[in-house]
Write a protein that holds these residues in place. Structure first.
Motif, PDB file in Angstrom:
ATOM      1  N   PHE A 101       0.961  -1.321  -0.067  1.00  0.00           N
ATOM      2  CA  PHE A 101       0.029   0.106   0.079  1.00  0.00           C
ATOM      3  C   PHE A 101       0.927   1.245  -0.175  1.00  0.00           C
ATOM      4  O   PHE A 101       0.643   2.295  -0.734  1.00  0.00           O
ATOM      5  N   VAL A 102       1.769   1.181   0.884  1.00  0.00           N
ATOM      6  CA  VAL A 102       2.790   2.315   0.955  1.00  0.00           C
ATOM      7  C   VAL A 102       3.431   2.828  -0.394  1.00  0.00           C
ATOM      8  O   VAL A 102       3.577   4.015  -0.975  1.00  0.00           O
ATOM      9  N   ILE A 103       3.993   1.449  -1.159  1.00  0.00           N
ATOM     10  CA  ILE A 103       4.678   1.847  -2.317  1.00  0.00           C
ATOM     11  C   ILE A 103       3.599   2.318  -3.597  1.00  0.00           C
ATOM     12  O   ILE A 103       3.909   3.349  -4.231  1.00  0.00           O
ATOM     13  N   TYR A 104       2.540   1.784  -3.105  1.00  0.00           N
ATOM     14  CA  TYR A 104       1.680   1.875  -4.520  1.00  0.00           C
ATOM     15  C   TYR A 104       0.928   3.240  -4.552  1.00  0.00           C
ATOM     16  O   TYR A 104       0.909   4.206  -5.139  1.00  0.00           O
ATOM     17  N   ILE A 105       0.276   3.536  -3.118  1.00  0.00           N
ATOM     18  CA  ILE A 105      -0.353   4.811  -2.920  1.00  0.00           C
ATOM     19  C   ILE A 105       0.642   5.751  -2.809  1.00  0.00           C
ATOM     20  O   ILE A 105       0.287   6.900  -3.495  1.00  0.00           O
ATOM     21  N   GLY A 106       1.811   5.718  -2.236  1.00  0.00           N
ATOM     22  CA  GLY A 106       2.934   6.716  -2.296  1.00  0.00           C
ATOM     23  C   GLY A 106       3.441   7.188  -3.500  1.00  0.00           C
ATOM     24  O   GLY A 106       3.355   8.099  -3.963  1.00  0.00           O
ATOM     25  N   GLY A 107       3.641   6.089  -4.563  1.00  0.00           N
ATOM     26  CA  GLY A 107       4.099   6.314  -5.916  1.00  0.00           C
ATOM     27  C   GLY A 107       3.031   7.085  -6.509  1.00  0.00           C
ATOM     28  O   GLY A 107       3.461   8.061  -7.302  1.00  0.00           O
ATOM     29  N   ARG A 108       1.763   6.943  -6.444  1.00  0.00           N
ATOM     30  CA  ARG A 108       0.788   7.511  -7.246  1.00  0.00           C
ATOM     31  C   ARG A 108       0.651   8.764  -6.713  1.00  0.00           C
ATOM     32  O   ARG A 108       0.438   9.857  -7.589  1.00  0.00           O
ATOM     33  N   GLN A 109       0.773   9.029  -5.536  1.00  0.00           N
ATOM     34  CA  GLN A 109       0.810  10.299  -4.837  1.00  0.00           C
ATOM     35  C   GLN A 109       2.222  11.397  -5.068  1.00  0.00           C
ATOM     36  O   GLN A 109       2.009  12.677  -5.339  1.00  0.00           O
ATOM     37  N   TYR A 110       3.315  10.640  -5.381  1.00  0.00           N
ATOM     38  CA  TYR A 110       4.358  11.308  -5.795  1.00  0.00           C
ATOM     39  C   TYR A 110       4.502  11.552  -7.051  1.00  0.00           C
ATOM     40  O   TYR A 110       4.656  12.694  -7.598  1.00  0.00           O
ATOM     41  N   ILE A 111       3.784  10.831  -7.956  1.00  0.00           N
ATOM     42  CA  ILE A 111       3.624  11.254  -9.553  1.00  0.00           C
ATOM     43  C   ILE A 111       2.487  12.401  -9.626  1.00  0.00           C
ATOM     44  O   ILE A 111       2.827  13.227 -10.502  1.00  0.00           O
ATOM     45  N   ASN A 112       1.464  12.281  -8.685  1.00  0.00           N
ATOM     46  CA  ASN A 112       0.712  13.515  -8.869  1.00  0.00           C
ATOM     47  C   ASN A 112       0.809  14.631  -8.067  1.00  0.00           C
ATOM     48  O   ASN A 112       0.123  15.731  -7.962  1.00  0.00           O
ATOM     49  N   ASN A 113       2.049  14.732  -7.522  1.00  0.00           N
ATOM     50  CA  ASN A 113       2.617  15.837  -6.959  1.00  0.00           C
ATOM     51  C   ASN A 113       1.837  16.172  -5.561  1.00  0.00           C
ATOM     52  O   ASN A 113       1.992  17.309  -5.010  1.00  0.00           O
ATOM     53  N   GLU A 114       1.252  15.117  -5.035  1.00  0.00           N
ATOM     54  CA  GLU A 114       0.441  15.112  -3.700  1.00  0.00           C
ATOM     55  C   GLU A 114       1.462  15.239  -2.354  1.00  0.00           C
ATOM     56  O   GLU A 114       1.108  15.780  -1.338  1.00  0.00           O
ATOM     57  N   ILE A 115       2.690  14.611  -2.805  1.00  0.00           N
ATOM     58  CA  ILE A 115       3.864  14.684  -1.533  1.00  0.00           C
ATOM     59  C   ILE A 115       5.037  15.382  -2.370  1.00  0.00           C
ATOM     60  O   ILE A 115       5.388  15.042  -3.693  1.00  0.00           O
ATOM     61  N   ASP A 116       5.750  15.965  -1.459  1.00  0.00           N
ATOM     62  CA  ASP A 116       6.939  16.769  -2.271  1.00  0.00           C
ATOM     63  C   ASP A 116       8.096  16.075  -2.523  1.00  0.00           C
ATOM     64  O   ASP A 116       8.991  16.578  -2.863  1.00  0.00           O
ATOM     65  N   SER A 117       8.221  14.669  -1.789  1.00  0.00           N
ATOM     66  CA  SER A 117       9.584  13.979  -1.945  1.00  0.00           C
ATOM     67  C   SER A 117       9.367  12.629  -1.683  1.00  0.00           C
ATOM     68  O   SER A 117       8.452  12.229  -1.143  1.00  0.00           O
ATOM     69  N   ILE A 118       9.989  11.829  -2.555  1.00  0.00           N
ATOM     70  CA  ILE A 118      10.200  10.391  -2.439  1.00  0.00           C
ATOM     71  C   ILE A 118      10.589   9.771  -1.062  1.00  0.00           C
ATOM     72  O   ILE A 118      10.331   8.927  -0.802  1.00  0.00           O
TER      73      ILE A 118
END
Length: 585
Positions: free
Chosen positions: A265-282
């Motif tokens: 979940f972390v990798i999938y949801i976090g990856g999508r949020q990073y792509i969508n610029n919802e989080i500022d850093s990997i």
């Protein structure tokens, strides 16, 4: 956990140590929480440099070195406080184990003989060792890991929501499922833990009895049969243990699966949020993965701790069964009692509770201080019961026993027993030196006193023939000695105590007549001013007594002196003539 409430008094006793341990545990976990944000900051710094390569690389290197040093320092401090945590909480569990074992042992000492007739030695040993060991795990590791888990959950989950609420929501989805599964499995573990502990007691009992009776097993050549019985019990126990292990085996795979799902979940949801610029850093993803893996062991310990608590609950329940036993023989007088030695039975009747056998029926007699009373009778006539009642190992069913005119149950129990030197029919010696076995009657006895009483018991010469003389260490129950030697050492142990009352229960049955005569003469001198009751099958042991009682089926059928009884028709005269003819032959 109602059975485990018994331990609350120990938690209160060691509350300050526990409190320090809890504080140290929280500090250790807090230091470990420093690491994830600085991992995120390190990745963010590298990411920022990659996006802007024209920036000064020395600045990035400086930041990384600073972050790495902070991570190392936090890890070292967390490790140090973790060490202190174990030194406090785990130590407390050992103190509680020590106290609980002492409590159980003191209860064993208080309990009456009837209790030991109903319960086997192996079961008693298992409850004070195996069961207390299970309870210790609850008082130490279970508490320690529970505090760690609670601390991490309280701290990590808010940090996760602060970093990314959406990612945190998905990451924590498996935890309620895990809680329900733990609750369901725990109930099964509790039932199966109880069964396993009962089988351990059964196995301990069987092996203890086999070791104690090894001479009989060998004499009858039944080793193979005993092995087969042991194998059957062991296989039964193995099957019960395997049933418990099979349930426990579900825990860790389940934990790993659910933690793995959280990581996905972390990798999938976090990856999508990073792509969508919802989080500022990997680095946020890396931070979350560390958080999830930090929760891996605490979540896993939820199952393990639950298992520990269930096993401890089952074990403490078994311990409490014995701790709640009320001794039938109680000390009804706290003040000290002076014991002179006048013994009177008034219409005493006694029935054994376990067999319902009426051992004594309306027995009355008086033994004054300084007198010797002998009791003769057939096997099962109630002779030994008289001695047990004088030592208040049992209380009478009817009638009363008076010591110096005071009802025996109104005397201080410990003063009464301290005033008695008893030599049982089955001489019991401890696996210790001969010297210490004799000193059991008087802890501060000198070597001169030990030798003197050994001579009176006609065993000194035998002891001096051993390689290590009085330092000879005996086998279990004195198995390395002959029956006569064991009896005579037991007599020496009673003599060195110099009590007001001597109770000799057929304690010369394994010695020859010449040695018996020597010992009786010595006893007569040593017990000149003492009250002495001698139980015997031999006329030679009873003939010099001031009074002789003849018991038959719990009743006094004859009484008088030796000279009086040999002129009366009855059991005494018949026994006298039979033993006289045997001696002549």
């Amino acid at each position: 956990m109602k059975e485990l409430k018994h331990l609350n008094k120990y938690f209160i006793k060691y509350r300050y140590r526990l409190l320090i341990g809890i504080v140290i545990t929280i500090i250790a976990r807090v230091f470990s929480l420093v690491i994830p944000p600085y991992v995120k900051n390190s990745l963010a710094a590298v990411e920022e440099y990659l996006k802007n390569p024209e920036n000064d690389p020395s600045i990035v290197r400086g930041q990384l070195v600073e972050y790495i040093l902070i991570i190392i320092a936090a890890a070292l401090l967390s490790g140090f406080f973790t060490f202190l945590m174990r030194q406090t909480i785990i130590n407390v569990s050992r103190y509680i184990e020590f106290d609980l074992k002492n409590e159980v042992f003191r209860q064993y000492e208080r309990l009456s003989l009837n209790f030991y007739k109903k319960n086997r030695t192996g079961d008693l040993m298992n409850r004070i060792s195996e069961d207390v060991g299970q309870v210790r795990m609850y008082a130490g590791p279970a508490i320690m890991y529970s505090i760690q888990t609670i601390t991490l959950f309280v701290c990590v989950i808010p940090l996760m929501f602060y970093s990314s609420s959406k990612m945190a929501m998905y990451t924590l989805i498996p935890l309620p499922i895990l809680s329900y599964l733990i609750y369901t499995i725990s109930k099964i573990i509790h039932k199966r833990s109880t069964i396993v502990q009962e089988y351990l007691s059964k196995l301990s009992t069987f092996t203890q009895e086999s070791f104690s009776g090894i001479s009989v097993i060998k004499a009858y050549g039944i080793e193979n049969r005993i092995n087969a019985e042991l194998e059957e019990i062991a296989n039964d126990g193995k099957n019960k243990s395997m049933n418990l292990v099979k349930v426990n085996a579900w825990f860790f795979p389940m934990m790993i699966l659910l933690i793995g799902v959280s990581n996905l979940f972390v990798i999938y949801i976090g990856g999508r949020q990073y792509i969508n610029n919802e989080i500022d850093s990997i680095g946020v993803i890396a931070e979350f993965i560390i958080y999830v893996n930090m929760l891996t062991w605490p979540v896993a310990t939820v199952g393990w701790v639950t298992s520990i608590v269930q096993r401890a609950e089952a074990s403490q329940k078994r311990i409490n069964e014995f701790l709640k036993e009320v001794p039938q023989i109680r000390n009804n007088r706290k003040e000290a009692s002076e014991i002179g030695g006048n013994i009177e039975f008034r219409n005493v009747s006694f029935t054994y509770e376990d067999t319902n056998i009426e051992a004594l029926k309306n027995v009355s007699f008086l033994a004054n201080k300084g007198e010797t009373l002998a009791i003769i009778g057939k096997t099962g006539s109630g002779k030994s019961t008289v001695l047990d009642l004088v030592g208040r190992l049992y209380d009478v069913s009817q009638g009363s026993i008076l010591i110096d005119g005071v009802a025996i149950d109104q005397l201080n129990l410990y003063n009464l027993r301290n005033a008695i030197g008893a030599v049982p029919q089955d001489a019991f010696l401890f696996s210790d030196s001969i010297r210490n076995n004799i000193k059991f009657g008087k802890e501060d006895a000198t070597d001169e006193e030990i030798i003197e009483v050994a001579k009176k018991a006609a065993v000194h010469k035998n002891i001096m023939d051993f390689n290590k003389e009085y330092d000879t260490v005996l086998g279990e129950r004195g198995i390395t000695l002959s029956g006569g030697q064991k009896q005579r050492i037991s007599i020496a142990r009673a003599l060195i105590k110099d009590p007001e009352i001597f109770l000799f229960d057929d304690c010369l049955s394994a010695v020859d007549t010449e040695t018996e005569e020597e010992i009786l003469n010595n006893l007569q001198k040593a017990a000149n001013s003492k009250t002495t009751i001698i139980v015997s099958h031999r006329i030679s042991s009873a003939k010099n007594a001031d009074k002789i009682l003849v018991l038959d089926e719990g009743k006094i059928v004859q009484q008088g002196t030796h000279n009086q009884l040999i002129t009366q028709e009855g059991y005494y005269k018949e026994l006298y003539l039979n033993q006289l003819s045997e001696k002549e032959m």
